[in-house]
Design a protein around this motif. Structure first.
Motif, PDB file in Angstrom:
ATOM      1  N   ASN A 103       0.824  -1.207   0.000  1.00  0.00           N
ATOM      2  CA  ASN A 103       0.000   0.000   0.000  1.00  0.00           C
ATOM      3  C   ASN A 103       0.864   1.266   0.000  1.00  0.00           C
ATOM      4  O   ASN A 103       0.605   2.209   0.740  1.00  0.00           O
ATOM      5  N   LEU A 104       1.891   1.277  -0.847  1.00  0.00           N
ATOM      6  CA  LEU A 104       2.763   2.440  -0.944  1.00  0.00           C
ATOM      7  C   LEU A 104       2.069   3.562  -1.704  1.00  0.00           C
ATOM      8  O   LEU A 104       1.125   3.333  -2.460  1.00  0.00           O
ATOM      9  N   LYS A 105       2.555   4.752  -1.516  1.00  0.00           N
ATOM     10  CA  LYS A 105       1.910   5.954  -2.057  1.00  0.00           C
ATOM     11  C   LYS A 105       1.783   5.928  -3.579  1.00  0.00           C
ATOM     12  O   LYS A 105       0.726   6.174  -4.116  1.00  0.00           O
ATOM     13  N   SER A 106       2.857   5.668  -4.292  1.00  0.00           N
ATOM     14  CA  SER A 106       2.785   5.639  -5.761  1.00  0.00           C
ATOM     15  C   SER A 106       3.615   4.475  -6.292  1.00  0.00           C
ATOM     16  O   SER A 106       4.788   4.626  -6.613  1.00  0.00           O
ATOM     17  N   PRO A 107       3.006   3.300  -6.384  1.00  0.00           N
ATOM     18  CA  PRO A 107       3.744   2.110  -6.815  1.00  0.00           C
ATOM     19  C   PRO A 107       4.250   2.199  -8.257  1.00  0.00           C
ATOM     20  O   PRO A 107       5.253   1.583  -8.600  1.00  0.00           O
ATOM     21  N   ASP A 108       3.588   2.988  -9.083  1.00  0.00           N
ATOM     22  CA  ASP A 108       4.024   3.112 -10.472  1.00  0.00           C
ATOM     23  C   ASP A 108       5.364   3.839 -10.595  1.00  0.00           C
ATOM     24  O   ASP A 108       6.091   3.642 -11.564  1.00  0.00           O
ATOM     25  N   THR A 109       5.715   4.641  -9.611  1.00  0.00           N
ATOM     26  CA  THR A 109       7.005   5.337  -9.638  1.00  0.00           C
ATOM     27  C   THR A 109       8.158   4.343  -9.637  1.00  0.00           C
ATOM     28  O   THR A 109       9.132   4.514 -10.361  1.00  0.00           O
ATOM     29  N   TYR A 110       8.049   3.311  -8.835  1.00  0.00           N
ATOM     30  CA  TYR A 110       9.121   2.320  -8.738  1.00  0.00           C
ATOM     31  C   TYR A 110       9.207   1.500 -10.024  1.00  0.00           C
ATOM     32  O   TYR A 110      10.286   1.185 -10.503  1.00  0.00           O
ATOM     33  N   TRP A 111       8.078   1.167 -10.593  1.00  0.00           N
ATOM     34  CA  TRP A 111       8.060   0.427 -11.858  1.00  0.00           C
ATOM     35  C   TRP A 111       8.729   1.229 -12.965  1.00  0.00           C
ATOM     36  O   TRP A 111       9.575   0.732 -13.686  1.00  0.00           O
ATOM     37  N   LEU A 112       8.366   2.500 -13.065  1.00  0.00           N
ATOM     38  CA  LEU A 112       8.948   3.349 -14.103  1.00  0.00           C
ATOM     39  C   LEU A 112      10.432   3.605 -13.855  1.00  0.00           C
ATOM     40  O   LEU A 112      11.217   3.720 -14.791  1.00  0.00           O
ATOM     41  N   GLY A 113      10.829   3.694 -12.597  1.00  0.00           N
ATOM     42  CA  GLY A 113      12.243   3.889 -12.285  1.00  0.00           C
ATOM     43  C   GLY A 113      13.097   2.691 -12.637  1.00  0.00           C
ATOM     44  O   GLY A 113      14.257   2.829 -13.023  1.00  0.00           O
ATOM     45  N   VAL A 114      12.530   1.511 -12.542  1.00  0.00           N
ATOM     46  CA  VAL A 114      13.291   0.297 -12.822  1.00  0.00           C
ATOM     47  C   VAL A 114      13.523   0.109 -14.311  1.00  0.00           C
ATOM     48  O   VAL A 114      14.572  -0.374 -14.720  1.00  0.00           O
ATOM     49  N   ILE A 115      12.575   0.493 -15.140  1.00  0.00           N
ATOM     50  CA  ILE A 115      12.742   0.212 -16.560  1.00  0.00           C
ATOM     51  C   ILE A 115      13.652   1.198 -17.278  1.00  0.00           C
ATOM     52  O   ILE A 115      13.923   1.027 -18.456  1.00  0.00           O
ATOM     53  N   VAL A 116      14.160   2.200 -16.562  1.00  0.00           N
ATOM     54  CA  VAL A 116      15.166   3.097 -17.142  1.00  0.00           C
ATOM     55  C   VAL A 116      16.459   2.295 -17.257  1.00  0.00           C
ATOM     56  O   VAL A 116      16.960   1.796 -16.253  1.00  0.00           O
ATOM     57  N   PRO A 117      17.016   2.134 -18.458  1.00  0.00           N
ATOM     58  CA  PRO A 117      18.147   1.222 -18.627  1.00  0.00           C
ATOM     59  C   PRO A 117      19.364   1.500 -17.752  1.00  0.00           C
ATOM     60  O   PRO A 117      19.910   0.587 -17.161  1.00  0.00           O
ATOM     61  N   ALA A 118      19.792   2.720 -17.599  1.00  0.00           N
ATOM     62  CA  ALA A 118      21.024   2.980 -16.850  1.00  0.00           C
ATOM     63  C   ALA A 118      20.781   3.019 -15.341  1.00  0.00           C
ATOM     64  O   ALA A 118      21.583   2.515 -14.570  1.00  0.00           O
ATOM     65  N   ALA A 119      19.696   3.612 -14.909  1.00  0.00           N
ATOM     66  CA  ALA A 119      19.465   3.813 -13.482  1.00  0.00           C
ATOM     67  C   ALA A 119      18.565   2.759 -12.851  1.00  0.00           C
ATOM     68  O   ALA A 119      18.356   2.770 -11.652  1.00  0.00           O
ATOM     69  N   GLY A 120      18.058   1.858 -13.638  1.00  0.00           N
ATOM     70  CA  GLY A 120      17.118   0.866 -13.118  1.00  0.00           C
ATOM     71  C   GLY A 120      17.670   0.014 -12.005  1.00  0.00           C
ATOM     72  O   GLY A 120      16.986  -0.268 -11.025  1.00  0.00           O
ATOM     73  N   PHE A 121      18.922  -0.384 -12.111  1.00  0.00           N
ATOM     74  CA  PHE A 121      19.511  -1.229 -11.079  1.00  0.00           C
ATOM     75  C   PHE A 121      19.689  -0.455  -9.770  1.00  0.00           C
ATOM     76  O   PHE A 121      19.570  -1.020  -8.691  1.00  0.00           O
ATOM     77  N   ILE A 122      19.918   0.840  -9.857  1.00  0.00           N
ATOM     78  CA  ILE A 122      20.026   1.667  -8.653  1.00  0.00           C
ATOM     79  C   ILE A 122      18.671   1.757  -7.966  1.00  0.00           C
ATOM     80  O   ILE A 122      18.574   1.672  -6.739  1.00  0.00           O
ATOM     81  N   VAL A 123      17.611   1.899  -8.741  1.00  0.00           N
ATOM     82  CA  VAL A 123      16.263   1.957  -8.181  1.00  0.00           C
ATOM     83  C   VAL A 123      15.912   0.630  -7.518  1.00  0.00           C
ATOM     84  O   VAL A 123      15.303   0.600  -6.443  1.00  0.00           O
ATOM     85  N   ILE A 124      16.302  -0.475  -8.125  1.00  0.00           N
ATOM     86  CA  ILE A 124      16.055  -1.798  -7.539  1.00  0.00           C
ATOM     87  C   ILE A 124      16.725  -1.895  -6.174  1.00  0.00           C
ATOM     88  O   ILE A 124      16.108  -2.312  -5.186  1.00  0.00           O
ATOM     89  N   LEU A 125      17.988  -1.511  -6.095  1.00  0.00           N
ATOM     90  CA  LEU A 125      18.719  -1.574  -4.825  1.00  0.00           C
ATOM     91  C   LEU A 125      18.080  -0.663  -3.779  1.00  0.00           C
ATOM     92  O   LEU A 125      17.942  -1.049  -2.609  1.00  0.00           O
ATOM     93  N   TYR A 126      17.679   0.538  -4.172  1.00  0.00           N
ATOM     94  CA  TYR A 126      17.029   1.470  -3.246  1.00  0.00           C
ATOM     95  C   TYR A 126      15.715   0.890  -2.733  1.00  0.00           C
ATOM     96  O   TYR A 126      15.431   0.913  -1.536  1.00  0.00           O
ATOM     97  N   TYR A 127      14.905   0.361  -3.634  1.00  0.00           N
ATOM     98  CA  TYR A 127      13.599  -0.174  -3.241  1.00  0.00           C
ATOM     99  C   TYR A 127      13.751  -1.337  -2.271  1.00  0.00           C
ATOM    100  O   TYR A 127      13.062  -1.403  -1.256  1.00  0.00           O
ATOM    101  N   VAL A 128      14.653  -2.245  -2.587  1.00  0.00           N
ATOM    102  CA  VAL A 128      14.830  -3.419  -1.734  1.00  0.00           C
ATOM    103  C   VAL A 128      15.331  -3.014  -0.347  1.00  0.00           C
ATOM    104  O   VAL A 128      14.878  -3.561   0.659  1.00  0.00           O
TER     105      VAL A 128
END
Length: 70
Positions: free
Chosen positions: A31-56
């Motif tokens: 029940n996070l505030k904007s779950p689509d933000t994390y999805w969109l952040g992950v599919i960015v090719p260069a920064a996606g792995f950074i978003v994955i690490l931050y989210y986890v």
């Protein structure tokens, strides 16, 4: 050399899209505030792995939706 770069980009995207989908559903489940933000952040090719690490690492402390109990 161009084939290797193409293979790396396609491979990164092939890994990031399923992880992004899992993160989206996990964010909705938490029940996070904007779950689509994390999805969109992950599919960015260069920064996606950074978003994955931050989210986890921060998933329990991320902002949640406000519940209206009125």
């Amino acid at each position: 050399m161009a084939e290797l770069a193409y293979l790396l980009i396609v491979g990164a995207i092939a890994i990031q899209i399923p992880i992004g989908i899992l993160m989206y559903f996990d964010a909705k489940r938490l029940n996070l505030k904007s779950p689509d933000t994390y999805w969109l952040g992950v599919i960015v090719p260069a920064a996606g792995f950074i978003v994955i690490l931050y989210y986890v690492s921060e998933r329990k402390r991320l902002p949640k939706k406000e519940t209206d109990n009125s």
